[in-house]
Write an enzyme that holds these catalytic residues in place. Structure first.
Site, PDB file in Angstrom:
ATOM      1  N   ASN A  75       0.856  -1.183   0.000  1.00 32.75           N
ATOM      2  CA  ASN A  75       0.000   0.000   0.000  1.00 32.75           C
ATOM      3  C   ASN A  75       0.896   1.239   0.000  1.00 32.75           C
ATOM      4  OD1 ASN A  75      -1.482   2.235   1.013  1.00 32.75           O
ATOM      5  ND2 ASN A  75      -3.086   0.824   1.666  1.00 32.75           N
ATOM      6  N   ASP A 100      -0.123   4.490  -0.078  1.00 31.19           N
ATOM      7  CA  ASP A 100      -0.739   5.733   0.434  1.00 31.19           C
ATOM      8  C   ASP A 100       0.248   6.491   1.309  1.00 31.19           C
ATOM      9  OD1 ASP A 100      -2.989   4.583  -0.602  1.00 31.19           O
ATOM     10  OD2 ASP A 100      -3.915   4.147   1.325  1.00 31.19           O
ATOM     11  N   HIS A 101       1.052   5.701   2.037  1.00 31.04           N
ATOM     12  CA  HIS A 101       1.968   6.285   3.024  1.00 31.04           C
ATOM     13  C   HIS A 101       3.013   7.180   2.362  1.00 31.04           C
ATOM     14  CE1 HIS A 101       0.190   3.454   5.915  1.00 31.04           C
ATOM     15  NE2 HIS A 101       0.145   2.660   4.866  1.00 31.04           N
ATOM     16  N   ARG A 146       4.118  18.473   2.530  1.00 29.95           N
ATOM     17  CA  ARG A 146       4.736  19.683   1.972  1.00 29.95           C
ATOM     18  C   ARG A 146       4.046  20.176   0.709  1.00 29.95           C
ATOM     19  NH1 ARG A 146      10.169  20.585   3.880  1.00 29.95           N
ATOM     20  NH2 ARG A 146       9.929  20.213   6.102  1.00 29.95           N
ATOM     21  N   HIS A 191      -5.313   3.756  -1.880  1.00 30.67           N
ATOM     22  CA  HIS A 191      -6.643   4.088  -1.379  1.00 30.67           C
ATOM     23  C   HIS A 191      -6.956   5.519  -1.823  1.00 30.67           C
ATOM     24  CE1 HIS A 191      -9.443   4.330   2.430  1.00 30.67           C
ATOM     25  NE2 HIS A 191     -10.063   4.653   1.312  1.00 30.67           N
ATOM     26  N   ARG A 225      -9.142   8.257  -1.318  1.00 31.08           N
ATOM     27  CA  ARG A 225     -10.158   8.687  -0.352  1.00 31.08           C
ATOM     28  C   ARG A 225     -11.024   9.815  -0.918  1.00 31.08           C
ATOM     29  NH1 ARG A 225     -10.180   7.743   5.188  1.00 31.08           N
ATOM     30  NH2 ARG A 225      -8.737   6.103   5.795  1.00 31.08           N
ATOM     31  N   ARG A 247      -6.958  12.950   0.915  1.00 28.45           N
ATOM     32  CA  ARG A 247      -5.975  13.428   1.904  1.00 28.45           C
ATOM     33  C   ARG A 247      -4.543  12.970   1.593  1.00 28.45           C
ATOM     34  NH1 ARG A 247      -6.948   9.637   7.183  1.00 28.45           N
ATOM     35  NH2 ARG A 247      -9.058  10.415   7.132  1.00 28.45           N
ATOM     36  N   HIS A 248      -4.416  11.839   0.877  1.00 28.30           N
ATOM     37  CA  HIS A 248      -3.051  11.434   0.483  1.00 28.30           C
ATOM     38  C   HIS A 248      -2.941  11.209  -1.030  1.00 28.30           C
ATOM     39  CE1 HIS A 248      -5.068   7.662   1.276  1.00 28.30           C
ATOM     40  NE2 HIS A 248      -4.786   7.630   2.563  1.00 28.30           N
ATOM     41  N   GLU A 269      -8.258   0.770  -3.506  1.00 29.46           N
ATOM     42  CA  GLU A 269      -9.053   0.691  -2.282  1.00 29.46           C
ATOM     43  C   GLU A 269      -9.974   1.905  -2.264  1.00 29.46           C
ATOM     44  OE1 GLU A 269      -6.451  -0.208   1.077  1.00 29.46           O
ATOM     45  OE2 GLU A 269      -7.897   0.855   2.316  1.00 29.46           O
ATOM     46  N   THR A 272      -6.623   5.828   9.946  1.00 30.35           N
ATOM     47  CA  THR A 272      -6.548   4.770   8.943  1.00 30.35           C
ATOM     48  C   THR A 272      -7.861   4.000   9.012  1.00 30.35           C
ATOM     49  OG1 THR A 272      -5.285   2.822   8.210  1.00 30.35           O
ATOM     50  CG2 THR A 272      -5.405   3.185  10.578  1.00 30.35           C
ATOM     51  N   THR A 273      -8.085   3.081   8.069  1.00 27.03           N
ATOM     52  CA  THR A 273      -9.337   2.319   8.081  1.00 27.03           C
ATOM     53  C   THR A 273      -9.461   1.582   9.416  1.00 27.03           C
ATOM     54  OG1 THR A 273      -8.817   1.944   5.756  1.00 27.03           O
ATOM     55  CG2 THR A 273     -10.727   0.794   6.635  1.00 27.03           C
ATOM     56  N   GLU A 319     -11.002  -9.519   2.137  1.00 28.31           N
ATOM     57  CA  GLU A 319      -9.754  -9.183   2.825  1.00 28.31           C
ATOM     58  C   GLU A 319     -10.094  -9.125   4.308  1.00 28.31           C
ATOM     59  OE1 GLU A 319      -7.406  -5.745   1.573  1.00 28.31           O
ATOM     60  OE2 GLU A 319      -6.533  -5.626   3.569  1.00 28.31           O
ATOM     61  N   HIS A 365      -3.963  -5.176   7.354  1.00 27.41           N
ATOM     62  CA  HIS A 365      -4.021  -4.131   8.368  1.00 27.41           C
ATOM     63  C   HIS A 365      -3.139  -4.434   9.566  1.00 27.41           C
ATOM     64  CE1 HIS A 365      -5.286  -0.477  10.187  1.00 27.41           C
ATOM     65  NE2 HIS A 365      -5.830  -0.177   9.030  1.00 27.41           N
ATOM     66  N   GLY A 366      -2.173  -3.575   9.759  1.00 27.27           N
ATOM     67  CA  GLY A 366      -1.300  -3.661  10.925  1.00 27.27           C
ATOM     68  C   GLY A 366      -0.318  -4.822  10.882  1.00 27.27           C
ATOM     69  N   GLY A 377       1.119  -1.881   4.267  1.00 25.11           N
ATOM     70  CA  GLY A 377       1.572  -0.531   3.957  1.00 25.11           C
ATOM     71  C   GLY A 377       2.530   0.017   4.992  1.00 25.11           C
ATOM     72  N   HIS A 378       1.977   0.396   6.129  1.00 20.08           N
ATOM     73  CA  HIS A 378       2.723   1.139   7.143  1.00 20.08           C
ATOM     74  C   HIS A 378       4.058   0.489   7.518  1.00 20.08           C
ATOM     75  CE1 HIS A 378       3.061   3.946  10.504  1.00 20.08           C
ATOM     76  NE2 HIS A 378       3.516   2.925  11.202  1.00 20.08           N
TER      77      HIS A 378
HETATM   78  N1  PXP Z   1      -5.851  -3.225   3.792  1.00 18.31           N
HETATM   79  C1  PXP Z   1      -6.760  -2.239   3.923  1.00 18.31           C
HETATM   80  C2  PXP Z   1      -8.146  -2.491   3.444  1.00 18.31           C
HETATM   81  C3  PXP Z   1      -6.401  -1.000   4.489  1.00 18.31           C
HETATM   82  O1  PXP Z   1      -7.322  -0.034   4.627  1.00 18.31           O
HETATM   83  C4  PXP Z   1      -5.068  -0.790   4.871  1.00 18.31           C
HETATM   84  C5  PXP Z   1      -4.651   0.551   5.419  1.00 18.31           C
HETATM   85  O2  PXP Z   1      -4.597   1.494   4.430  1.00 18.31           O
HETATM   86  C6  PXP Z   1      -4.152  -1.832   4.694  1.00 18.31           C
HETATM   87  C7  PXP Z   1      -4.575  -3.060   4.189  1.00 18.31           C
HETATM   88  C8  PXP Z   1      -2.715  -1.703   5.072  1.00 18.31           C
HETATM   89  O3  PXP Z   1      -2.622  -1.519   6.444  1.00 18.31           O
HETATM   90  P1  PXP Z   1      -1.226  -1.124   7.079  1.00 18.31           P
HETATM   91  O4  PXP Z   1      -0.853   0.211   6.521  1.00 18.31           O
HETATM   92  O5  PXP Z   1      -1.511  -1.111   8.543  1.00 18.31           O
HETATM   93  O6  PXP Z   1      -0.250  -2.202   6.671  1.00 18.31           O
END
Ligand code: PXP
Length: 237
Positions: A6, A8-9, A17, A42, A44, A48-49, A68, A98-99, A149, A192-193, A214-215
């Protein structure tokens, strides 16, 4: 297990900036070179990103784009004209960082069934980001999803708490949902996470087709570079 990153980050850092750096597409080029299986963005409602242009460019350069998105008419229109390989429908709240959880399928059943049918007509795979429970798997199947998912955020929080009982409970809940979803013909992703440590109990589960991360990967990339971060995660999967 496949890995989708992901990005987005990367856009989040750029938007701090608003000077056009760093760009998600540049990270995508590195990720593709490192052997990533897919790119997730994603888009949105509040942009925002990532923005519409990121989606256009990423569709052009990535092997497999997963868009997403919320069940929002404007974004649905963009998804239909972009035609990514996959869309993942998620709940979206303006104030969230985040979601925060899975989709309420029962609440949006009719709209979901209609939109999923339209996406599938365009040969776009549809994934629903959902809580790992049996009833939700049945509802996902009923509205016509290809993929679920499974939201691993609650598990990731349990892992951080170091409470063994809580961790075991969440692992069991996810494993049960994976097996059930697969048995009724749904393809299964997790996300997620997830990190290099907490993904271990699921890494060898052959019923899970893909992890969406992602993160952690972007964070690790700060220390070790994006290519190394992706390779490290892929080795585990
Ligand atoms: N899957 C979905 C549906 C999400 O919304 C996110 C967060 O954007 C992720 C996966 C990735 O999560 P993370 O950034 O915590 O790895």
């Amino acid at each position: 297990m496949k890995l989708s990153i992901n990005l987005d980050h990367v856009a989040t850092i750029r938007q701090q900036r608003k000077e056009g750096f760093p760009e998600p597409y540049f990270a995508a080029i590195i990720a593709e070179k490192a052997g990533i299986d897919g790119i997730t963005l994603h888009l949105r409602e509040d942009r925002r990103h990532t923005n519409d242009n990121d989606v256009k460019i990423l569709k052009a350069i990535s092997k497999r784009l997963n868009l997403e998105m919320a069940l929002n008419d404007e974004i649905i229109k963009i998804a239909k004209s972009t035609k990514p390989a996959q869309v993942t429908l998620v709940p979206e709240k303006r104030q969230e960082l985040t979601t925060e959880g899975g989709l309420n399928i029962a609440k949006y059943k009719d709209k979901l069934a209609k939109v999923i049918k339209e996406f599938r007509k365009l040969k776009i795979d549809v994934s629903l980001f959902v809580e790992p429970d049996k009833k939700t798997m049945d509802l996902s199947k009923e509205v016509g999803a290809d993929i679920v998912e499974l939201h691993t955020g609650t598990y990731a929080n349990a892992y951080l708490s170091k409470n063994k009982g809580k961790i075991e409970k969440e692992i069991n809940r996810i494993n049960k949902a994976v097996a059930y979803a697969h048995s009724i013909g749904l393809r299964v992703h997790i996300g997620h996470g997830l990190t290099i440590d907490n993904i271990q109990p699921f890494a060898k589960n052959e019923l899970i087709e893909e992890a969406s991360i992602g993160h952690f990967l972007i964070g690790l990339a700060i220390y070790e570079g994006l290519e190394n971060a992706i390779k490290k995660m892929r080795n585990i999967l």
